[in-house]
Design an enzyme around this catalytic site. Structure first.
Site, PDB file in Angstrom:
ATOM      1  N   PHE A 185     -24.071 -18.466 -75.706  1.00 19.80           N
ATOM      2  CA  PHE A 185     -24.691 -19.125 -74.546  1.00 19.80           C
ATOM      3  C   PHE A 185     -24.976 -18.079 -73.470  1.00 19.80           C
ATOM      4  O   PHE A 185     -24.390 -16.993 -73.459  1.00 19.80           O
ATOM      5  CB  PHE A 185     -23.766 -20.216 -73.976  1.00 19.80           C
ATOM      6  N   CYS A 186     -25.894 -18.432 -72.570  1.00 25.69           N
ATOM      7  CA  CYS A 186     -26.195 -17.573 -71.419  1.00 25.69           C
ATOM      8  C   CYS A 186     -26.559 -18.478 -70.238  1.00 25.69           C
ATOM      9  O   CYS A 186     -26.356 -19.685 -70.296  1.00 25.69           O
ATOM     10  CB  CYS A 186     -27.308 -16.584 -71.755  1.00 25.69           C
ATOM     11  N   THR A 187     -27.123 -17.911 -69.182  1.00 27.58           N
ATOM     12  CA  THR A 187     -27.359 -18.684 -67.959  1.00 27.58           C
ATOM     13  C   THR A 187     -28.427 -19.758 -68.132  1.00 27.58           C
ATOM     14  O   THR A 187     -28.216 -20.920 -67.807  1.00 27.58           O
ATOM     15  CB  THR A 187     -27.793 -17.748 -66.807  1.00 27.58           C
ATOM     16  N   ILE A 214     -26.336 -22.507 -69.454  1.00 27.62           N
ATOM     17  CA  ILE A 214     -25.322 -23.139 -68.602  1.00 27.62           C
ATOM     18  C   ILE A 214     -25.982 -24.044 -67.552  1.00 27.62           C
ATOM     19  O   ILE A 214     -25.464 -25.111 -67.223  1.00 27.62           O
ATOM     20  CB  ILE A 214     -24.472 -22.056 -67.890  1.00 27.62           C
TER      21      ILE A 214
END
Ligand SMILES: [Zn+2]
Ligand SMILES: [Zn+2]
Length: 319
Positions: A185-187, A214
């Site tokens: 996952f990332c931003t 996120i």
């Protein structure tokens, strides 16, 4: 969450989006974006490349933001970009910038072509399901160490990288079985969207990514599997579980990293927050700016009036 439902106190309406699509005539597009942004008094960052567009921008009103979004969709002939909205009381950006780059999200492999087809994307709901119902998986944070530090998914591994281009070798060094289920996952989703291609090329067969990152997850599931705050690459520093600008973190005036230690400048009496690295350094731990640190070192006994310094700029990047 819709833009309209943002807190009344929010004076800036922020939206982030990216899309992989073939683009030509980047300078023409850049000029058109700048023209429209200036008309709407929009600030922010757009990264343009032959592989697509990646952007976070702030508008001074919900009308201006709506205008920007619909203009973008018309201009790029895209039915609907996947916008992720948030807000801010203070301006998150000082200016509007368009940067033309080889990669709209730098992974160090411009030859990898991301498409907009889903590639093992999990919706926030599916993501939650795996986290809560399954046991046999590893979850790896693709973000930098300072992003991970202030908030992440519970149980996520932190590869402790300084930049995304280091991610892949770092994952290899963890010696994970390549057929093990891996969640990344990332931003906002773009680092995974592109990075998963490199992971797959290295033989990781069962990698899944969080669609929309996120920011999308928190829109749907605040205070659930994500703990802490979400770092963002603008002057808000981080967003809380309600996607409101952080009240806990500032930007260290000495080094630009997230900071949360309140200090009182010994030279000018200004209050600010500095980071836990700079607090270990003589002359930085007691001062509110590079300027005050410099003068305090020369003449520790001399006081001066506080000067409004430009805050150290975070490493602006759309995520
Ligand atoms: Zn610092
Ligand atoms: Zn000071």
């Amino acid at each position: 969450m819709t833009t309209e439902s943002l807190n009344e106190a929010m004076k800036y309406y922020v939206t982030a989006f990216y899309k992989f699509m073939p683009l030509e005539n980047l300078e023409t597009i850049k000029a058109a974006l700048k023209h429209k942004a200036s008309e709407l008094d929009l600030k922010g960052l757009v990264i343009l490349g032959h592989e697509g567009i990646n952007s976070t921008c702030a508008a001074p009103s919900s009308e201006a933001l709506a205008d920007w979004k619909s203009w973008l969709q018309t201009y790029f002939e895209v039915a609907a970009f996947d916008f992720k909205n948030s807000g801010s009381e203070r301006a998150p950006f000082r200016k509007f910038q368009v940067k033309v780059r080889d990669e709209i999200c730098t992974i160090g492999h411009p030859e990898l072509q991301a498409s907009n087809e889903d590639n093992n994307h999990l919706s926030p709901e599916q993501w939650n399901h795996v986290l809560k119902e399954e046991q046999d998986f590893v979850m790896v944070d693709t973000r930098n160490w300072y992003e991970h530090k202030i908030g992440s998914f519970k149980g996520a591994i932190n590869p402790k990288i300084d930049q995304f281009t280091d991610f892949f070798d770092q994952v290899d060094s963890m010696n994970l079985p390549k057929d093990k289920k891996m969640l990344v996952f990332c931003t906002g989703g773009i680092r995974c969207h592109k990075g998963i291609l490199e992971l797959q090329r290295r033989g990781y067969d069962k990698v899944f990514q969080l669609k929309g990152g996120i920011l999308k997850y928190l829109e749907e599931f605040p205070n659930d599997q994500f703990a802490g705050e979400c770092f963002v690459f603008d002057h808000r520093v981080a967003l809380d579980q309600q996607l409101k600008p952080s009240e806990q973190y500032g930007l260290c005036p000495h080094c630009g990293q997230p900071s949360e230690l309140d200090i009182h400048c010994k030279r000018c009496d200004f209050q600010t927050k500095i980071c836990d690295d700079c607090v270990k350094l003589e002359f930085k731990k007691d001062t509110c700016s590079k300027n005050c640190a410099y003068h305090f070192e020369l003449h520790p006994e001399r006081k001066a009036a506080h000067q409004n310094q430009a805050t150290e700029t975070p490493r602006l990047r759309a995520t």
